[in-house]
Scaffold this motif. Structure first.
Motif, mmCIF file in Angstrom:
data_model
loop_
_atom_site.group_PDB
_atom_site.id
_atom_site.type_symbol
_atom_site.label_atom_id
_atom_site.label_comp_id
_atom_site.label_asym_id
_atom_site.label_seq_id
_atom_site.Cartn_x
_atom_site.Cartn_y
_atom_site.Cartn_z
ATOM 1 N N ARG A 228 27.397 37.677 32.522
ATOM 2 C CA ARG A 228 27.531 38.383 33.806
ATOM 3 C C ARG A 228 28.646 37.760 34.653
ATOM 4 N N GLU A 229 28.717 36.422 34.661
ATOM 5 C CA GLU A 229 29.759 35.747 35.435
ATOM 6 C C GLU A 229 31.144 36.063 34.878
ATOM 7 N N VAL A 230 31.286 36.055 33.550
ATOM 8 C CA VAL A 230 32.577 36.384 32.931
ATOM 9 C C VAL A 230 32.946 37.820 33.263
ATOM 10 N N SER A 231 31.977 38.707 33.191
ATOM 11 C CA SER A 231 32.211 40.117 33.512
ATOM 12 C C SER A 231 32.684 40.268 34.955
ATOM 13 N N ARG A 232 32.008 39.583 35.851
ATOM 14 C CA ARG A 232 32.378 39.642 37.264
ATOM 15 C C ARG A 232 33.811 39.141 37.467
ATOM 16 N N ARG A 233 34.146 38.049 36.800
ATOM 17 C CA ARG A 233 35.497 37.499 36.944
ATOM 18 C C ARG A 233 36.548 38.425 36.346
ATOM 19 N N MET B 259 40.964 42.161 37.050
ATOM 20 C CA MET B 259 41.552 43.493 36.862
ATOM 21 C C MET B 259 41.888 44.120 38.215
ATOM 22 N N GLU B 260 41.036 43.955 39.186
ATOM 23 C CA GLU B 260 41.300 44.500 40.519
ATOM 24 C C GLU B 260 42.518 43.818 41.141
ATOM 25 N N THR B 261 42.624 42.520 40.932
ATOM 26 C CA THR B 261 43.781 41.788 41.462
ATOM 27 C C THR B 261 45.053 42.277 40.793
ATOM 28 N N ILE B 262 45.018 42.467 39.484
ATOM 29 C CA ILE B 262 46.198 42.955 38.749
ATOM 30 C C ILE B 262 46.565 44.356 39.227
ATOM 31 N N ARG B 263 45.593 45.247 39.399
ATOM 32 C CA ARG B 263 45.867 46.592 39.897
ATOM 33 C C ARG B 263 46.492 46.551 41.290
ATOM 34 N N ALA B 264 45.945 45.667 42.116
ATOM 35 C CA ALA B 264 46.498 45.560 43.479
ATOM 36 C C ALA B 264 47.943 45.091 43.445
ATOM 37 N N VAL B 265 48.248 44.150 42.558
ATOM 38 C CA VAL B 265 49.613 43.663 42.440
ATOM 39 C C VAL B 265 50.510 44.760 41.885
ATOM 40 N N LEU B 266 50.062 45.509 40.906
ATOM 41 C CA LEU B 266 50.866 46.568 40.295
ATOM 42 C C LEU B 266 51.071 47.748 41.257
ATOM 43 N N ASP B 267 50.121 47.979 42.155
ATOM 44 C CA ASP B 267 50.229 49.088 43.104
ATOM 45 C C ASP B 267 51.205 48.794 44.241
#
Length: 89
Positions: free
Chosen positions: A70-75, A80-88
């Motif tokens: 669960r912790e790995v999944s959360r991270r 992924m959200e951080t990467i999307r934010a950077v790419l956007d």
């Protein structure tokens, strides 16, 4: 006649002693069987205790792995959200 009576009594005594010896042998055999059975019960109980302990340890490890998963999944989601934010940008 008294000699015959004594001989008959001696023969009956021999038969009684032989029957007693057979009964004693049977009793010893039964006690040996019971002792072996009790030993087997002790071994089974020891195995059961060991297996129960191993099961508890396995359950603990499974629960820990679930928590880590669960912790790995959360991270991963955060990454992924951080990467999307950077790419956007």
């Amino acid at each position: 006649m008294p000699a015959k009576t004594v001989n008959v009594a001696i023969e009956e005594l021999r038969n009684a002693i032989q029957s007693l010896e057979i009964a004693i042998d049977g009793r010893f055999d039964k006690e040996k069987d019971v002792s072996e059975f009790e030993g087997e019960v002790r071994r089974v109980n020891t195995d059961r205790s060991r297996l129960a302990q191993e099961l508890d340890q396995s359950q603990f490890r499974a629960n820990r792995l679930e928590e880590v998963n669960r912790e790995v999944s959360r991270r991963l989601v955060t990454a992924m959200e951080t990467i999307r934010a950077v790419l956007d940008r």
